[in-house]
Design a protein around this motif. Structure first.
Motif, short mmCIF file in Angstrom:
data_model
loop_
_atom_site.label_atom_id
_atom_site.label_comp_id
_atom_site.label_asym_id
_atom_site.label_seq_id
_atom_site.Cartn_x
_atom_site.Cartn_y
_atom_site.Cartn_z
N ARG A 7 106.21 32.90 -7.49
CA ARG A 7 105.53 34.03 -8.18
C ARG A 7 106.38 34.51 -9.26
O ARG A 7 105.79 35.10 -10.29
N PRO A 61 100.89 38.78 -8.96
CA PRO A 61 101.42 37.49 -9.02
C PRO A 61 100.82 36.45 -9.84
O PRO A 61 99.75 36.50 -10.45
N ARG A 95 103.80 32.41 -3.76
CA ARG A 95 102.69 31.94 -3.39
C ARG A 95 102.40 32.18 -1.95
O ARG A 95 102.85 31.39 -1.05
#
Length: 164
Positions: A45, A146, A159
């Protein structure tokens, strides 16, 4: 402004989210416990970072972070590179194997949500996403933007396949 009873019900409902997080934890690969999934998720992220930044994002101390990092490094999912700005520090970076593991966790998470929310409309899912995003923003969560959808993270102490 909402009434006291609504805030109490909200607190009960958020406490019950633990069941969702447990299901997300159960779908993690056996070689990737929740702490490792959180490390991969945050590196995916936010990109390369120092261990101190990772510890901050995980909301755990450096000793816990070091154990998680050692686990993922031993599996070849991250590299620990010298920090050009401070040779005593290391920069953590996902490897191609780490990206693959993270993608696998995202696939598992997506499948879980698709199964569990199959009777929800697209609008309902979208509304939940908007409201949860707003809730996180209200609490000042630095992880609220994100680059990829969250993989499940059991305890991101989200993730996110496991605690984002």
């Amino acid at each position: 402004m909402a009434e006291q009873a609504q805030y109490e019900e909200l607190a009960r409902q958020l406490s019950a989210v633990g069941a969702v997080k447990r299901d997300m934890g159960r779908i993690l690969p056996s070689d990737c416990p929740a702490g490792s999934a959180a490390v991969l998720t945050l590196l995916g992220r936010h990109g390369d970072m120092r261990m101190s930044k990772l510890a901050e994002l995980l909301s755990v101390d450096m000793s816990v972070t070091s154990r998680h990092v050692a686990h993922v490094a031993a599996r070849g999912w991250i590299d620990r590179l010298p920090d050009p700005a401070d040779k005593r520090s290391r920069i953590l970076r996902l490897t191609p194997a780490g990206e693959h593991r993270l993608d696998d966790m995202y696939r598992r998470t997506t499948q879980l949500f698709a199964e569990r929310l199959s009777d929800w409309t697209d609008d309902e899912v979208g509304q939940l996403i908007r409201l949860m995003t707003r809730l996180r923003a209200s609490f000042g969560d630095c992880r609220s933007t994100p680059a990829r959808p969250p993989a499940p993270v059991v305890e991101e102490t989200t993730r996110t396949p496991a605690s984002t």
